[in-house]
Design a protein around this motif. Structure first.
Motif, PDB file in Angstrom:
ATOM      1  N   PHE A  79      -6.789  -0.893  -3.795  1.00 33.01           N
ATOM      2  CA  PHE A  79      -6.048   0.432  -2.764  1.00 33.01           C
ATOM      3  C   PHE A  79      -6.217   1.619  -3.838  1.00 33.01           C
ATOM      4  O   PHE A  79      -6.617   2.522  -3.702  1.00 33.01           O
ATOM      5  CB  PHE A  79      -4.962   0.175  -2.712  1.00 33.01           C
ATOM      6  CG  PHE A  79      -4.390   0.534  -1.687  1.00 33.01           C
ATOM      7  CD1 PHE A  79      -4.961   0.345  -0.383  1.00 33.01           C
ATOM      8  CD2 PHE A  79      -3.728   1.302  -1.525  1.00 33.01           C
ATOM      9  CE1 PHE A  79      -4.947   1.602   0.688  1.00 33.01           C
ATOM     10  CE2 PHE A  79      -2.637   1.978  -0.993  1.00 33.01           C
ATOM     11  CZ  PHE A  79      -3.602   2.600   0.339  1.00 33.01           C
ATOM     12  N   ALA A  99      -6.086   1.282   4.423  1.00 34.24           N
ATOM     13  CA  ALA A  99      -4.967  -0.111   4.959  1.00 34.24           C
ATOM     14  C   ALA A  99      -6.133  -0.281   4.654  1.00 34.24           C
ATOM     15  O   ALA A  99      -5.777  -1.746   4.870  1.00 34.24           O
ATOM     16  CB  ALA A  99      -4.417   0.610   5.304  1.00 34.24           C
ATOM     17  N   CYS A 140      -9.391  -2.033   2.585  1.00 33.84           N
ATOM     18  CA  CYS A 140      -8.495  -3.091   1.982  1.00 33.84           C
ATOM     19  C   CYS A 140      -7.356  -4.494   2.506  1.00 33.84           C
ATOM     20  O   CYS A 140      -7.563  -5.276   2.155  1.00 33.84           O
ATOM     21  CB  CYS A 140      -7.098  -2.505   0.676  1.00 33.84           C
ATOM     22  SG  CYS A 140      -7.873  -1.372  -0.469  1.00 33.84           S
ATOM     23  N   TYR A 150      -7.859   4.882  -3.103  1.00 35.08           N
ATOM     24  CA  TYR A 150      -7.319   6.139  -3.145  1.00 35.08           C
ATOM     25  C   TYR A 150      -7.050   7.267  -4.521  1.00 35.08           C
ATOM     26  O   TYR A 150      -7.425   8.102  -3.755  1.00 35.08           O
ATOM     27  CB  TYR A 150      -5.526   5.142  -3.277  1.00 35.08           C
ATOM     28  CG  TYR A 150      -4.389   6.649  -2.917  1.00 35.08           C
ATOM     29  CD1 TYR A 150      -4.043   7.346  -2.082  1.00 35.08           C
ATOM     30  CD2 TYR A 150      -4.170   6.905  -4.087  1.00 35.08           C
ATOM     31  CE1 TYR A 150      -3.443   8.001  -1.236  1.00 35.08           C
ATOM     32  CE2 TYR A 150      -3.112   8.504  -3.830  1.00 35.08           C
ATOM     33  CZ  TYR A 150      -2.890   8.749  -3.175  1.00 35.08           C
ATOM     34  OH  TYR A 150      -1.434   9.329  -2.498  1.00 35.08           O
ATOM     35  N   THR A 180      -6.155  -6.525  -4.474  1.00 39.40           N
ATOM     36  CA  THR A 180      -6.176  -5.738  -3.909  1.00 39.40           C
ATOM     37  C   THR A 180      -5.350  -4.645  -3.974  1.00 39.40           C
ATOM     38  O   THR A 180      -6.184  -3.246  -3.805  1.00 39.40           O
ATOM     39  CB  THR A 180      -5.816  -6.468  -2.282  1.00 39.40           C
ATOM     40  OG1 THR A 180      -6.082  -7.546  -2.311  1.00 39.40           O
ATOM     41  CG2 THR A 180      -5.596  -5.359  -0.689  1.00 39.40           C
ATOM     42  N   ALA A 181      -3.936  -4.769  -4.583  1.00 37.23           N
ATOM     43  CA  ALA A 181      -3.713  -3.579  -5.326  1.00 37.23           C
ATOM     44  C   ALA A 181      -4.342  -2.623  -6.175  1.00 37.23           C
ATOM     45  O   ALA A 181      -4.369  -1.278  -6.077  1.00 37.23           O
ATOM     46  CB  ALA A 181      -2.071  -3.908  -5.979  1.00 37.23           C
ATOM     47  N   PHE A 203       0.663  -1.238  -0.019  1.00 37.72           N
ATOM     48  CA  PHE A 203       0.207  -0.185  -0.119  1.00 37.72           C
ATOM     49  C   PHE A 203       0.771   0.892  -0.356  1.00 37.72           C
ATOM     50  O   PHE A 203       0.675   2.710  -1.073  1.00 37.72           O
ATOM     51  CB  PHE A 203      -0.640  -0.083   1.488  1.00 37.72           C
ATOM     52  CG  PHE A 203      -2.485  -1.273   0.963  1.00 37.72           C
ATOM     53  CD1 PHE A 203      -2.202  -1.682   0.159  1.00 37.72           C
ATOM     54  CD2 PHE A 203      -2.650  -1.762   2.093  1.00 37.72           C
ATOM     55  CE1 PHE A 203      -3.367  -2.603   0.313  1.00 37.72           C
ATOM     56  CE2 PHE A 203      -3.064  -2.333   2.598  1.00 37.72           C
ATOM     57  CZ  PHE A 203      -4.074  -3.185   1.709  1.00 37.72           C
TER      58      PHE A 203
END
Length: 171
Positions: A86, A107, A110, A90, A82-83, A39
């Protein structure tokens, strides 16, 4: 892609791998300590190619160090998803909420996404070593709290170092 950025991302993935490796499993599942560093890399260098690199790289490295039975494939599935979740969140909230608060909340959120995707894919592909809720409560919930605290502490430090260095201008 800038070599300095690649080196920083590789260092973050390496540190995350060491944290993931040394974290003891709780009720059969390790709280994923590679996530906050993934993250952090996304927040410091928010570009799609970096997100892809971090997601795949972290997935491979955590697959190599997992303690979960047959956890290699679920790690390869959950980290890229997940990346990008996020990264998408973001990008949506970066202008609306102060960064350190938004990053901390993201954080935690996610980490839950990662845990659900990991355990869900493991349940679909293989048999879980225990009930889903027990694994979620003993592995994902502690990781959510720890990851939020880690990012709350690391993000201001890393972003101030990045601002003072010439890496921010090169990226």
């Amino acid at each position: 892609m800038n070599t300095r950025v690649l080196v920083i991302l590789a260092l973050l993935m390496g540190i995350g791998t060491v944290l993931h490796f040394v974290m003891p499993p709780i009720a059969g599942i390790k709280p994923d300590m590679a996530l906050p560093l993934m993250f952090l890399g996304i927040v410091l260098f928010p570009e799609k190619k970096n997100v892809l690199l971090l997601g795949i790289g972290t997935g491979i490295l955590t697959a190599l160090t997992t303690g979960f039975p047959m956890g290699q494939i679920p790690n390869l599935i959950d980290k890229p998803i997940t990346a990008f979740v996020f990264f998408g969140l973001y990008v949506l909230i970066v202008k609306r909420i102060p960064n350190f608060i938004g990053v901390t909340v993201l954080a935690a959120l996610c980490t839950v996404v990662s845990g659900v995707v990991f355990l869900g894919s493991a349940a679909i592909l293989f048999e879980l070593p225990g009930p889903f809720l027990v694994l979620f409560g003993s592995g994902v919930v502690p990781a959510m709290i720890i990851n939020a605290i880690i990012l709350f502490i690391l993000y201001p430090i890393a972003s101030s170092i990045l601002k003072r260095s010439n890496i921010a201008n090169a990226a």
